[in-house]
Every structure is written in structure tokens, then in C-alpha cells.
Design a protein around this motif. Structure first.
Motif, PDB file in Angstrom:
ATOM      1  N   ARG A  37       8.944 116.689  43.322  1.00 23.99           N
ATOM      2  CA  ARG A  37       8.308 116.683  42.003  1.00 23.99           C
ATOM      3  C   ARG A  37       8.565 115.375  41.269  1.00 23.99           C
ATOM      4  NH1 ARG A  37      10.515 121.262  38.777  1.00 23.99           N
ATOM      5  NH2 ARG A  37      12.014 121.698  40.431  1.00 23.99           N
ATOM      6  N   LEU A  38       9.767 114.848  41.384  1.00 28.97           N
ATOM      7  CA  LEU A  38      10.064 113.577  40.723  1.00 28.97           C
ATOM      8  C   LEU A  38       9.251 112.431  41.329  1.00 28.97           C
ATOM      9  CD1 LEU A  38      13.928 113.882  40.314  1.00 28.97           C
ATOM     10  CD2 LEU A  38      12.213 113.961  38.489  1.00 28.97           C
ATOM     11  N   ALA A  39       8.979 112.515  42.612  1.00 32.96           N
ATOM     12  CA  ALA A  39       8.212 111.459  43.278  1.00 32.96           C
ATOM     13  C   ALA A  39       6.783 111.350  42.745  1.00 32.96           C
ATOM     14  CB  ALA A  39       8.204 111.688  44.786  1.00 32.96           C
ATOM     15  N   THR A  40       6.285 112.412  42.149  1.00 35.57           N
ATOM     16  CA  THR A  40       4.918 112.388  41.614  1.00 35.57           C
ATOM     17  C   THR A  40       4.811 111.535  40.350  1.00 35.57           C
ATOM     18  OG1 THR A  40       5.197 114.369  40.224  1.00 35.57           O
ATOM     19  CG2 THR A  40       4.518 114.708  42.523  1.00 35.57           C
ATOM     20  N   LEU A  41       5.926 111.096  39.809  1.00 36.02           N
ATOM     21  CA  LEU A  41       5.911 110.301  38.576  1.00 36.02           C
ATOM     22  C   LEU A  41       5.578 108.833  38.820  1.00 36.02           C
ATOM     23  CD1 LEU A  41       9.099 111.738  36.813  1.00 36.02           C
ATOM     24  CD2 LEU A  41       6.710 112.205  36.245  1.00 36.02           C
ATOM     25  N   ALA A  42       5.542 108.412  40.061  1.00 39.26           N
ATOM     26  CA  ALA A  42       5.326 106.995  40.370  1.00 39.26           C
ATOM     27  C   ALA A  42       4.000 106.496  39.804  1.00 39.26           C
ATOM     28  CB  ALA A  42       5.372 106.782  41.881  1.00 39.26           C
ATOM     29  N   GLU A  43       4.052 105.308  39.199  1.00 43.98           N
ATOM     30  CA  GLU A  43       2.879 104.677  38.614  1.00 43.98           C
ATOM     31  C   GLU A  43       2.381 103.545  39.506  1.00 43.98           C
ATOM     32  OE1 GLU A  43       4.368 105.256  33.944  1.00 43.98           O
ATOM     33  OE2 GLU A  43       4.219 103.259  34.839  1.00 43.98           O
ATOM     34  N   ASP A  44       1.162 103.116  39.268  1.00 40.99           N
ATOM     35  CA  ASP A  44       0.672 101.900  39.905  1.00 40.99           C
ATOM     36  C   ASP A  44       1.559 100.747  39.448  1.00 40.99           C
ATOM     37  OD1 ASP A  44      -1.628 100.184  41.158  1.00 40.99           O
ATOM     38  OD2 ASP A  44      -1.248  99.341  39.163  1.00 40.99           O
ATOM     39  N   PRO A  45       2.056  99.922  40.378  1.00 39.89           N
ATOM     40  CA  PRO A  45       2.994  98.869  39.964  1.00 39.89           C
ATOM     41  C   PRO A  45       2.414  97.883  38.958  1.00 39.89           C
ATOM     42  CG  PRO A  45       2.336  98.605  42.263  1.00 39.89           C
ATOM     43  CD  PRO A  45       1.871  99.957  41.840  1.00 39.89           C
ATOM     44  N   HIS A  46       1.130  97.581  39.067  1.00 38.43           N
ATOM     45  CA  HIS A  46       0.533  96.660  38.096  1.00 38.43           C
ATOM     46  C   HIS A  46       0.543  97.272  36.697  1.00 38.43           C
ATOM     47  CE1 HIS A  46      -0.878  93.614  40.982  1.00 38.43           C
ATOM     48  NE2 HIS A  46      -1.042  94.640  41.805  1.00 38.43           N
ATOM     49  N   ALA A  47       0.246  98.564  36.609  1.00 39.51           N
ATOM     50  CA  ALA A  47       0.275  99.242  35.313  1.00 39.51           C
ATOM     51  C   ALA A  47       1.701  99.300  34.772  1.00 39.51           C
ATOM     52  CB  ALA A  47      -0.305 100.649  35.448  1.00 39.51           C
ATOM     53  N   TYR A  48       2.656  99.562  35.663  1.00 37.66           N
ATOM     54  CA  TYR A  48       4.055  99.639  35.233  1.00 37.66           C
ATOM     55  C   TYR A  48       4.502  98.313  34.640  1.00 37.66           C
ATOM     56  CZ  TYR A  48       9.140  99.933  35.439  1.00 37.66           C
ATOM     57  OH  TYR A  48      10.471  99.901  35.104  1.00 37.66           O
ATOM     58  N   TRP A  49       4.247  97.215  35.352  1.00 40.79           N
ATOM     59  CA  TRP A  49       4.732  95.917  34.889  1.00 40.79           C
ATOM     60  C   TRP A  49       3.955  95.412  33.679  1.00 40.79           C
ATOM     61  CZ3 TRP A  49       9.289  94.007  36.097  1.00 40.79           C
ATOM     62  CH2 TRP A  49       9.928  94.528  37.215  1.00 40.79           C
ATOM     63  N   GLU A  50       2.705  95.808  33.572  1.00 41.55           N
ATOM     64  CA  GLU A  50       1.958  95.452  32.361  1.00 41.55           C
ATOM     65  C   GLU A  50       2.581  96.124  31.144  1.00 41.55           C
ATOM     66  OE1 GLU A  50      -2.587  95.565  30.514  1.00 41.55           O
ATOM     67  OE2 GLU A  50      -2.170  96.458  32.479  1.00 41.55           O
ATOM     68  N   ARG A  51       2.940  97.395  31.301  1.00 43.96           N
ATOM     69  CA  ARG A  51       3.569  98.095  30.173  1.00 43.96           C
ATOM     70  C   ARG A  51       4.932  97.507  29.861  1.00 43.96           C
ATOM     71  NH1 ARG A  51       4.031 104.644  29.173  1.00 43.96           N
ATOM     72  NH2 ARG A  51       5.402 104.518  27.328  1.00 43.96           N
ATOM     73  N   ARG A  52       5.700  97.181  30.885  1.00 47.37           N
ATOM     74  CA  ARG A  52       7.005  96.569  30.645  1.00 47.37           C
ATOM     75  C   ARG A  52       6.852  95.259  29.879  1.00 47.37           C
ATOM     76  NH1 ARG A  52      10.626  92.852  32.100  1.00 47.37           N
ATOM     77  NH2 ARG A  52      12.829  93.431  32.399  1.00 47.37           N
ATOM     78  N   GLY A  53       5.835  94.495  30.234  1.00 52.64           N
ATOM     79  CA  GLY A  53       5.619  93.220  29.579  1.00 52.64           C
ATOM     80  C   GLY A  53       5.240  93.355  28.110  1.00 52.64           C
ATOM     81  N   GLN A  54       4.831  94.545  27.722  1.00 55.13           N
ATOM     82  CA  GLN A  54       4.453  94.775  26.324  1.00 55.13           C
ATOM     83  C   GLN A  54       5.598  95.299  25.482  1.00 55.13           C
ATOM     84  OE1 GLN A  54       1.196  97.513  26.836  1.00 55.13           O
ATOM     85  NE2 GLN A  54      -0.286  95.914  27.390  1.00 55.13           N
ATOM     86  N   LEU A  55       6.750  95.591  26.109  1.00 54.79           N
ATOM     87  CA  LEU A  55       7.895  96.083  25.343  1.00 54.79           C
ATOM     88  C   LEU A  55       8.414  94.955  24.451  1.00 54.79           C
ATOM     89  CD1 LEU A  55       9.840  98.049  28.097  1.00 54.79           C
ATOM     90  CD2 LEU A  55       8.435  99.010  26.265  1.00 54.79           C
ATOM     91  N   PRO A  56       8.587  95.219  23.166  1.00 55.97           N
ATOM     92  CA  PRO A  56       9.025  94.152  22.248  1.00 55.97           C
ATOM     93  C   PRO A  56      10.523  93.887  22.341  1.00 55.97           C
ATOM     94  CG  PRO A  56       8.795  96.196  21.057  1.00 55.97           C
ATOM     95  CD  PRO A  56       8.319  96.484  22.456  1.00 55.97           C
ATOM     96  N   TRP A  57      10.896  92.636  22.103  1.00 55.59           N
ATOM     97  CA  TRP A  57      12.303  92.307  21.941  1.00 55.59           C
ATOM     98  C   TRP A  57      12.726  92.774  20.549  1.00 55.59           C
ATOM     99  CZ3 TRP A  57      15.424  89.473  25.467  1.00 55.59           C
ATOM    100  CH2 TRP A  57      14.752  89.065  26.613  1.00 55.59           C
ATOM    101  N   HIS A  58      13.825  93.499  20.498  1.00 56.19           N
ATOM    102  CA  HIS A  58      14.274  93.976  19.190  1.00 56.19           C
ATOM    103  C   HIS A  58      15.780  94.176  19.210  1.00 56.19           C
ATOM    104  CE1 HIS A  58      14.629  98.096  20.805  1.00 56.19           C
ATOM    105  NE2 HIS A  58      13.528  97.815  21.455  1.00 56.19           N
TER     106      HIS A  58
END
Length: 323
Positions: free
Chosen positions: A302-323
Motif C-alpha cells: 500500500r505504501l508503494a502506491t504513493l510513488a509519484e512521477d519523479p519529474h512532478a516530485y522534483w518540480e514540487r520540491r523546487g517550489q518549496l520556499p526557503w523560510h
């Protein structure tokens, strides 16, 4: 190599390391950082916090500590702690070069770090690291290598790294981005004087980003120690941000989402060290419950079903703000 010290450790937490990215500088991209650190981000405050984390981690069996030139004053904080604990001789110390910290101890700097993988950058940052950690440095890693990094093709750099290895320093690399697997496989092909150039690889791997798994298994089979970073996906896998599936499995185990997320990584046969990026002692203690989590096949599936497309994952990570 220094990781043989970890191989002889018998504590349940010996395969968990502590990374200091979140406490070596006032700004970072982890979620809920304001709650974790509060308003006082002075160097003295973060030094004290770092030492409290190191004390707690060591007391509970953690023996690998990970810093970087770009993690603000993390090397300095770690060196100060080591100097106050001369009795400690069973830890492995890893740092990284390849990013320069440029935020000037500010949380709202326009640029927090600048990447550079040249020979000149290595020589400058190696001298800086040596001045702080001295002979306590066991592992020096190229920070965030990607397929287009000159570190993969610079023969002069490779020769200099091989010289350091011949003098007893373990040489490794870390990866970032959606093409981590390509980077790992390219790095595995590099040799110096007929010997593999790298002895360790540190990569992002978690239930959301699994794309490097096969390449990390290949690295392990080739004899490299695999270090896993960002097992908590910069806070996305910690309550209250965790996906519903992870929260459900955590409830079934009676432990936290963080412990379950890290336990899932520890189940990978190639995972040598899994880093905790805790910013508080409470987070660390919860993370260290991971070895006690006994996930069954159904929960793992069940946990394995959480995997995202790597491009989508890294795009979202790149949008995390520094704070």
C-alpha cells in the motif's frame, strides 16, 4: 573504509544517521520550519540545538553524522561538538563540497547557495573543510551531482579525488533531480588508476520518490555504501502533511508517520544508512523508532502506491520556499 565501523555496530539505530541541513543555517525548505525553530535563529541558538541533537543521537546509537559546506555553519557546529567529546572515536563524519553558502545567515536571501563542481571549487572547499574538521573527516562527497555535472567528466578533478582517497579519505557523491538513476550509473563507470572513484552514494529516496531504487541496488552490488537522504520528503511525509495512506498505516503500527516512512526505506536491502533530518530532539526520537516498525507485505504494498512521477516530485520540491 570508515563505514566498517558501522558494520560492527549492533544497536537498532546503527543504520540511521543524522544530517544537519536543517539546523546548520537559519533558512531551509523543510515544511513547518517556523514551528520547529521558532524566531531565534542566531548562530548560538542553532549551535546549542545542534549539540542537543548530536548528544541525543549518539546516546541512542546513531554513529553517522552528515554535514556540507553549504549547510551554513554545520561543519563548525559538528566540530565544536566533537572537540567537547574527545572520548567519542566510533563515529563516521561525512561532509560535502560543490555548493557555496551565500545567504549570509539570512532567511530571506535572494540566493542561498551557489553550485560549482570545478577542480578550483573542490580545492577551495576542501581547504575550508579541513580547517574546520581536520582529521575527523572520513567521507567527502560531491554535492548534488546531476547528469550534466562537470564532476562526471573532469579528469583532473578525478585525479585529485583519487589522491585524497589514496591518503585515506573516502570519496563519494550525492545526487538530486529526476535523473538520479542516470547520474548514479554514470558515476559507477568512473575509475582512477583502475579503481572505482567513488565508495559511497547519497541519494533522495522515499515513498514518494522511488525512481533511483534500481540504480542504488546496482551501486550497492558494486560495493558502494548507499546513504539515503530526504526520507521524509522535506516534511511532506510528516504529520499533518502525510498522505492519507501513510497516516492509515502509521495508525495500524501505533507509531508516527515519520517512523513508518523511514522504516519503509530501511526495508530496502541496499540501504546502508538512512538519514534523519530532525530539527528537534522530539523529531529525532520519533525518527529513531523506525527500526522497531514491522511492516507486513500488505502495508509495504500500500505504501508503494504513493510513488509519484519523479519529474512532478522534483518540480514540487523546487517550489518549496526557503523560510
Amino acid at each position: 573504509m570508515p563505514f566498517s565501523r558501522l558494520a560492527t555496530a549492533t544497536t537498532p539505530t546503527c543504520h540511521i544517521g543524522l544530517g544537519l541541513a536543517a539546523v546548520g543555517r537559519p533558512g531551509y525548505i523543510n515544511l513547518d520550519r517556523d514551528k520547529d525553530l521558532g524566531e531565534n535563529r542566531s548562530a548560538d541558538s542553532l549551535r546549542t540545538r545542534t549539540h542537543e541533537l548530536l548528544d541525543a543521537a549518539y546516546a541512542q546509537g546513531v554513529r553517522y553524522f552528515d554535514v556540507a559546506r553549504s549547510y551554513g555553519r554545520s561543519e563548525e557546529f559538528l566540530a565544536d561538538w566533537l572537540n567537547t567529546r574527545p572520548d567519542i572515536d566510533d563515529v563516521v563524519i561525512g561532509s560535502k563540497w560543490g555548493y557555496t553558502y551565500t545567504a549570509g545567515w539570512s532567511t530571506d536571501a535572494e540566493t542561498h547557495e551557489v553550485k560549482g563542481h570545478s577542480l578550483a571549487a573542490y580545492e577551495r572547499q576542501r581547504a575550508e573543510t579541513d580547517a574546520v574538521l581536520g582529521d575527523r573527516l572520513d567521507l567527502y562527497q560531491i554535492h548534488s551531482v546531476t547528469p550534466d555535472s562537470p564532476a562526471l567528466t573532469d579528469k583532473d578533478l578525478h585525479a585529485r579525488l583519487a589522491e585524497a582517497a589514496a591518503r585515506g579519505l573516502t570519496i563519494g557523491f550525492s545526487t538530486s533531480g529526476p535523473a538520479q538513476a542516470d547520474t548514479i550509473r554514470a558515476a559507477l563507470q568512473l575509475t582512477a588508476d583502475g579503481e572505482p572513484l567513488f565508495r559511497t552514494v547519497q541519494s533522495t529516496y522515499n515513498v514518494l520518490e522511488t525512481s533511483a531504487a534500481a540504480a542504488l541496488a546496482e551501486a550497492h552490488d558494486a560495493g558502494l555504501t548507499v546513504i539515503v537522504k530526504e526520507g521524509m520528503a522535506n516534511g511532506r511525509l510528516a504529520a499533518p502533511h502525510a498522505p492519507e495512506m501513510l497516516r492509515t498505516v502509521a495508525e495500524e503500527t501505533g507509531l508516527g508517520c515519520d517512523a513508518v516512512a523511514l522504516a519503509w526505506i530501511l526495508r530496502q536491502p541496499w540501504a546502508g544508512v538512512v538519514l534523519s533530518g530532525a530539527a528537534t530532539v522530539a523529531q529525532l526520537v520519533s525518527n529513531l523508532h523506525a527500526p522497531a516498525v514491522d511492516l507486513d507485505v500488505d502495508q509495504l504494498t500500500r505504501l508503494a502506491t504513493l510513488a509519484e512521477d519523479p519529474h512532478a516530485y522534483w518540480e514540487r520540491r523546487g517550489q518549496l520556499p526557503w523560510h
